[in-house]
Design a protein around this motif. Structure first.
Motif, PDB file in Angstrom:
ATOM      1  N   SER A 583       0.823  -1.214   0.000  1.00 22.50           N
ATOM      2  CA  SER A 583       0.000   0.000   0.000  1.00 22.50           C
ATOM      3  C   SER A 583       0.853   1.259   0.000  1.00 22.50           C
ATOM      4  N   GLN A 584       2.152   1.108   0.180  1.00 24.25           N
ATOM      5  CA  GLN A 584       3.014   2.281   0.289  1.00 24.25           C
ATOM      6  C   GLN A 584       3.391   2.778  -1.105  1.00 24.25           C
ATOM      7  N   VAL A 585       2.510   3.545  -1.683  1.00 23.08           N
ATOM      8  CA  VAL A 585       2.721   4.010  -3.052  1.00 23.08           C
ATOM      9  C   VAL A 585       2.824   5.528  -3.134  1.00 23.08           C
ATOM     10  N   MET A 586       2.776   6.193  -1.978  1.00 18.88           N
ATOM     11  CA  MET A 586       2.807   7.654  -1.957  1.00 18.88           C
ATOM     12  C   MET A 586       4.248   8.129  -1.823  1.00 18.88           C
ATOM     13  N   GLY A 587       4.640   9.007  -2.744  1.00 18.50           N
ATOM     14  CA  GLY A 587       5.985   9.550  -2.653  1.00 18.50           C
ATOM     15  C   GLY A 587       6.109  10.470  -1.449  1.00 18.50           C
ATOM     16  N   GLY A 588       6.678  10.001  -0.345  1.00  9.50           N
ATOM     17  CA  GLY A 588       6.835  10.812   0.862  1.00  9.50           C
ATOM     18  C   GLY A 588       5.706  10.656   1.841  1.00  9.50           C
ATOM     19  N   GLY A 589       4.539  10.233   1.426  1.00 11.25           N
ATOM     20  CA  GLY A 589       3.413  10.055   2.330  1.00 11.25           C
ATOM     21  C   GLY A 589       3.389   8.655   2.910  1.00 11.25           C
ATOM     22  N   VAL A 590       2.685   8.508   4.023  1.00 13.89           N
ATOM     23  CA  VAL A 590       2.564   7.212   4.685  1.00 13.89           C
ATOM     24  C   VAL A 590       1.088   6.919   4.889  1.00 13.89           C
ATOM     25  N   TYR A 630      -0.849  10.359   5.268  1.00 11.13           N
ATOM     26  CA  TYR A 630      -0.377  11.472   6.087  1.00 11.13           C
ATOM     27  C   TYR A 630       1.019  11.882   5.638  1.00 11.13           C
ATOM     28  N   ASN A 631       1.357  13.120   6.053  1.00  9.57           N
ATOM     29  CA  ASN A 631       2.697  13.648   5.803  1.00  9.57           C
ATOM     30  C   ASN A 631       3.019  13.644   4.301  1.00  9.57           C
ATOM     31  N   THR A 632       2.004  14.063   3.500  1.00  8.33           N
ATOM     32  CA  THR A 632       2.176  14.046   2.047  1.00  8.33           C
ATOM     33  C   THR A 632       2.975  15.229   1.538  1.00  8.33           C
ATOM     34  N   GLY A 633       3.091  16.271   2.375  1.00  6.35           N
ATOM     35  CA  GLY A 633       3.756  17.467   1.892  1.00  6.35           C
ATOM     36  C   GLY A 633       2.809  18.300   1.040  1.00  6.35           C
ATOM     37  N   THR A 634       3.296  19.459   0.619  1.00  7.45           N
ATOM     38  CA  THR A 634       2.456  20.382  -0.155  1.00  7.45           C
ATOM     39  C   THR A 634       2.092  19.811  -1.519  1.00  7.45           C
ATOM     40  N   GLN A 635       3.014  19.101  -2.124  1.00  7.08           N
ATOM     41  CA  GLN A 635       2.725  18.524  -3.426  1.00  7.08           C
ATOM     42  C   GLN A 635       3.472  17.206  -3.585  1.00  7.08           C
ATOM     43  N   GLY A 636       2.982  16.389  -4.528  1.00  7.47           N
ATOM     44  CA  GLY A 636       3.593  15.090  -4.763  1.00  7.47           C
ATOM     45  C   GLY A 636       2.772  14.300  -5.766  1.00  7.47           C
ATOM     46  N   THR A 697      -4.810  22.016   4.371  1.00 10.11           N
ATOM     47  CA  THR A 697      -3.916  20.975   4.879  1.00 10.11           C
ATOM     48  C   THR A 697      -4.474  19.575   4.667  1.00 10.11           C
ATOM     49  N   THR A 698      -5.759  19.471   4.377  1.00 11.23           N
ATOM     50  CA  THR A 698      -6.340  18.147   4.138  1.00 11.23           C
ATOM     51  C   THR A 698      -7.240  18.220   2.910  1.00 11.23           C
ATOM     52  N   GLY A 699      -7.440  17.059   2.292  1.00 11.12           N
ATOM     53  CA  GLY A 699      -8.318  17.011   1.130  1.00 11.12           C
ATOM     54  C   GLY A 699      -8.484  15.590   0.637  1.00 11.12           C
ATOM     55  N   SER A 700      -9.282  15.446  -0.408  1.00  6.87           N
ATOM     56  CA  SER A 700      -9.507  14.122  -0.999  1.00  6.87           C
ATOM     57  C   SER A 700      -9.528  14.229  -2.517  1.00  6.87           C
ATOM     58  N   THR A 713     -18.411   5.450 -13.546  1.00  3.60           N
ATOM     59  CA  THR A 713     -18.348   4.899 -12.191  1.00  3.60           C
ATOM     60  C   THR A 713     -17.336   5.677 -11.361  1.00  3.60           C
ATOM     61  N   VAL A 714     -17.718   5.956 -10.088  1.00  3.19           N
ATOM     62  CA  VAL A 714     -16.731   6.484  -9.140  1.00  3.19           C
ATOM     63  C   VAL A 714     -15.855   5.324  -8.718  1.00  3.19           C
ATOM     64  N   ALA A 715     -14.600   5.370  -9.102  1.00  2.00           N
ATOM     65  CA  ALA A 715     -13.719   4.234  -8.861  1.00  2.00           C
ATOM     66  C   ALA A 715     -13.233   4.200  -7.412  1.00  2.00           C
ATOM     67  N   THR A 716     -12.805   5.352  -6.893  1.00  2.32           N
ATOM     68  CA  THR A 716     -12.272   5.380  -5.523  1.00  2.32           C
ATOM     69  C   THR A 716     -12.064   6.818  -5.087  1.00  2.32           C
ATOM     70  N   THR A 717     -11.954   6.999  -3.767  1.00  6.10           N
ATOM     71  CA  THR A 717     -11.626   8.309  -3.203  1.00  6.10           C
ATOM     72  C   THR A 717     -10.440   8.142  -2.269  1.00  6.10           C
ATOM     73  N   ILE A 718      -9.398   8.956  -2.476  1.00  2.00           N
ATOM     74  CA  ILE A 718      -8.164   8.887  -1.687  1.00  2.00           C
ATOM     75  C   ILE A 718      -8.089  10.139  -0.803  1.00  2.00           C
ATOM     76  N   ASN A 719      -7.882   9.901   0.524  1.00  2.00           N
ATOM     77  CA  ASN A 719      -7.775  11.008   1.481  1.00  2.00           C
ATOM     78  C   ASN A 719      -6.316  11.351   1.730  1.00  2.00           C
ATOM     79  N   LEU A 720      -5.995  12.656   1.732  1.00  3.18           N
ATOM     80  CA  LEU A 720      -4.626  13.134   1.917  1.00  3.18           C
ATOM     81  C   LEU A 720      -4.572  14.144   3.064  1.00  3.18           C
ATOM     82  N   VAL A 721      -3.484  14.082   3.867  1.00  3.77           N
ATOM     83  CA  VAL A 721      -3.216  15.068   4.927  1.00  3.77           C
ATOM     84  C   VAL A 721      -1.792  15.560   4.724  1.00  3.77           C
ATOM     85  N   LYS A 722      -1.674  16.892   4.634  1.00  7.59           N
ATOM     86  CA  LYS A 722      -0.367  17.460   4.324  1.00  7.59           C
ATOM     87  C   LYS A 722       0.659  17.152   5.408  1.00  7.59           C
TER      88      LYS A 722
END
Length: 733
Positions: A583-590, A630-636, A697-700, A713-722
């Motif tokens: 599941s760890q596919v986020m560059g810098g995020g966890v 979490y800890n996604t940073g401002t952009q990625g 600081t947060t979004g989806s 079809t709505v495939a999925t929703t991903i939640n992000l926290v800066k």
């Protein structure tokens, strides 16, 4: 007939002086004394009560060839007047009639015969025909010419004297007449065998002479190529007098011999079942480019490989050209593919040429040269019937040449409907075969079907000595019965693929992957019961696309059914986005959750079957089914796998599926790649970029898909926290 009044008799005498020559035709008559007075109300004369026309069958009249005089009498309406007496005369007395008068028939027509008053009469006169209608006399006339029958042909000569006319040359011909009368024309005609054949010309065609001499010009147009002389005859029109002249001709010299055609220009090996012979044509011509007949031509093939024959012979032989200077030979193929050239030589000379454009091809498709491709690998056919696809075979012989037009290929499919038999077509010299397909039942649960194509061909071999034929001891690819491999796992999949078994990195193993209980065998009469020989070279390895039932091979190289199989995915219209095996596919995020239960769920999906029919599966994480980055940073950026929602298999969405992204306020998403979905056997990746604004600081991010059939079809929703997570969380695996 009523007695003519005095004025009518006077009219007859006057009309006799008003005649003219008509050249075989006649003039419509007018009344000798037109009706007086009266008008048509417009100041003009009334239309005559009758018209008289005279026609002659020939303008030249002799005692031997009388002319027929035809008189037609019509009323004002143009209809024939029957029962009218027509009186005939010739004012100068040069002609005589078979009867002085005749009665018109139902069509207003009367006829008599006209001949000279004597055999020696010459000159020109007029036929006058008169008829009384309603006590008014009407007349018509036509001129004629007399030729004395005692005119003779004194001589018929050529300017050449007794010499021969050169090829394509010309000469003058002179006809001298006897017993002619000065000023009286005589028509002279010359005929020729060569002129009638279109191989010579005479100008003019006839001469009308009053001098007792007629001159013609004769030109040879190649008649000397077929004849040594031309028989000419001069005659006088209207008489039986003739004179003959035998004109010697010269045969034109042969300039060259040319190859004309080879039809067809490709033939196939003896015993192949295709066209095995071709007609090769040559032409012998002179300097003017005209064919020269009856020339002896010697023929010799430049190769006799594999028992090739020319006109049934294996050595040099001779044939004569036909009337057009052409000569043909028939080439029969042997057992060796080769270009063929035939040397043609004019016997007794150095004039020679060699044919071109003819080749002997193998014809039968070779296994390694039998290729199958499909229009789309992943079609939207799981949830819908009638989704179309195409399957194309490119079939070549062992030399990579196209198979003949009309080569039959059979198609079978594990699921859906496919055209059964298709024939090859050759376009721009290349041979292809295409079958159409529609999705329909049965549809396997995993959405994967096998499509198989096969045709009569030959086993591939490695030609060690370059003679283009199989020789004992050469390595070949053994082929047995064809079978429809439902699990598409013959040999445990192909070596070196992304999903190959790491425990079997060696050669392809044809002893695995056949399931006698499930796979459908197609026995076609060319297989045997022997173990299939393993080739020495890996170039001849079988593959999952070349299914061969074990222990059904025949001993040795030869004909067999060539085959190719492919797998088509019947994709679902609805998606299931995956993170992958981690599941760890986020560059810098966890990816974290409040507890392990809140992490993304996993799904076990089948990749393929190994050689023992055991499904090979992997656990994937379902995107959006739990956890927050979490800890996604401002952009990625992060990645997803665009899979469909098949219950058991790792399948892609249909080719052409459009993927779109949108985000909550303050978060900007960017689709960096992965849309539209390509034609593929397995799911492909999707990369999404993101950027928070300064106050967010947060979004989806929401991912949606739209299938080719328009299923959104709505495939999925991903939640992000800066920032980093606060409180107690667990890191998802």
């Amino acid at each position: 007939m009523k007695t003519l009044k005095a004025r009518s008799l006077a009219a007859l005498l006057m009309a006799a002086t008003l005649v003219a020559c008509g050249g075989g035709g006649g003039s419509a008559g007018t009344p000798s004394f037109p009706p007086g007075g009266g008008g048509d109300g417009g100041g003009g004369q009334t239309k005559p009560a009758a018209t008289v026309s005279v026609a002659l069958s020939s303008a030249t009249v002799t005692a031997a060839s009388p002319a027929t005089v035809t008189v037609t009498v019509l009323n004002r309406a143009g209809a024939g007047l029957p029962g009218k007496v027509v009186v005939f005369s010739s004012p100068l007395g040069l002609g005589k009639f078979s009867a002085p008068s005749a009665l018109t028939n139902a069509n207003g027509v009367a006829t008599v015969q006209l001949s000279p008053v004597s055999a020696t009469a010459t000159g020109a006169d007029t036929v006058v025909a008169k008829v009384a209608v309603d006590e008014t006399e009407f007349s018509g006339n036509a001129g004629f010419q007399l030729t004395a029958t005692n005119v003779t042909l004194t001589s018929f000569t050529s300017d050449l004297g007794g010499g021969a006319l050169s090829a394509y040359g010309q000469t003058g011909l002179t006809v001298v007449l006897g017993n002619t009368t000065a000023g009286v024309p005589v028509n002279v005609v010359v005929t020729s065998n060569c002129v009638s054949l279109g191989k010579a010309t005479l100008t003019p065609a006839s001469v009308s002479t009053s001098t007792g001499r007629a001159v013609f010009t004769y030109r040879d147009n190649g008649c000397g190529a077929a004849a040594t002389s031309d028989a000419l005859q001069a005659s006088i029109t209207g008489t039986t007098a003739t004179s003959n002249l035998n004109l010697s001709l010269t045969q034109p010299a042969v300039s060259s011999i040319a190859f004309v055609s080879a039809s067809p220009d490709t033939i196939y090996l003896k015993g192949s079942g295709y066209v095995e012979n071709s007609t090769v044509k040559f032409r012998v011509v002179d300097a003017n480019g005209n064919g020269v007949p009856q020339q002896s031509v010697s023929f010799a093939p430049t190769t006799l490989a594999g028992g090739l024959l020319v006109d049934g012979q294996s050595g040099t032989f001779q044939k004569l050209t036909d009337t057009n200077g052409e000569v043909t030979v028939r080439v029969n193929a042997g057992t060796v593919p080769t270009p063929v050239r035939i040397r043609a030589t004019l016997v007794g000379s150095s004039i020679s040429t060699v044919s071109s454009n003819l080749s002997i091809a193998v014809g039968l498709p070779s296994q390694l040269n039998f290729s199958l491709s499909q229009g789309t690998i992943n079609i939207e056919g799981y949830d819908y019937d009638g989704t179309a696809n195409t399957y194309t075979i490119i079939a070549s012989d062992r030399l990579g040449n196209p198979v003949p037009e009309g080569t039959s290929v059979n198609f079978v499919a594990e699921g859906g409907q496919i055209q059964a038999i298709r024939q090859s077509t050759v376009v721009n010299g290349l041979s292809t075969i295409t079958a159409n397909y529609l999705s329909s039942a049965p549809k396997p649960l995993d959405g994967r079907i096998t499509v198989l194509a096969y045709a009569l061909g030959e086993k591939s071999f490695l030609d060690a000595n370059g003679n283009n034929v199989y020789d004992s001891g050469e390595d070949y690819q053994d082929l047995g019965d064809v079978f429809l491999d439902r699990l598409y796992n013959f040999g445990g999949r192909e070596k070196g693929t992304a999903y190959g078994t790491p425990t079997n990195p060696g050669r392809f193993d044809p002893s695995t992957g056949f399931n006698a209980a499930e796979d459908q065998v197609i026995s076609l009469g060319y297989a045997g019961s022997s173990a299939c020989v393993a080739s020495a070279s890996s170039l001849l390895d079988l593959s999952v696309s070349i299914p061969v039932k074990p222990s059904t091979c025949s001993v040795g190289w030869g004909q067999a059914y060539v085959r190719r199989a492919t797998e088509t995915v019947l994709s679902r219209s609805t998606p299931r986005m995956l993170y992958g095996t981690s599941s760890q596919v986020m560059g810098g995020g966890v990816l974290q959750a409040a507890s392990a239960a809140g992490c993304p769920r996993t799904v076990n999906l089948r990749l393929f079957y190994d050689g023992s029919d055991t499904p090979q599966t992997i656990d994937f994480y379902v995107a959006g089914s739990g956890g927050t980055f979490y800890n996604t940073g401002t952009q990625g950026a992060f990645s997803l796998i665009v899979a469909d929602s098949n219950p058991v298999a790792y399948n892609p969405m249909p080719a052409g599926t459009i993927v779109a992204v949108q985000a909550s306020s303050g978060l900007t998403p960017t689709l960096l790649g992965g849309s539209p979905v390509p034609s593929t056997s397995y799911p492909t990746g999707l990369t999404i970029g993101y950027k928070f604004d300064d106050t967010t600081t947060t979004g989806s991010i929401t991912v949606t898909t739209t299938s080719p059939r328009g299923v959104g079809t709505v495939a999925t929703t991903i939640n992000l926290v800066k920032d980093a997570a606060s409180g107690t969380v667990v890191t998802c695996p």
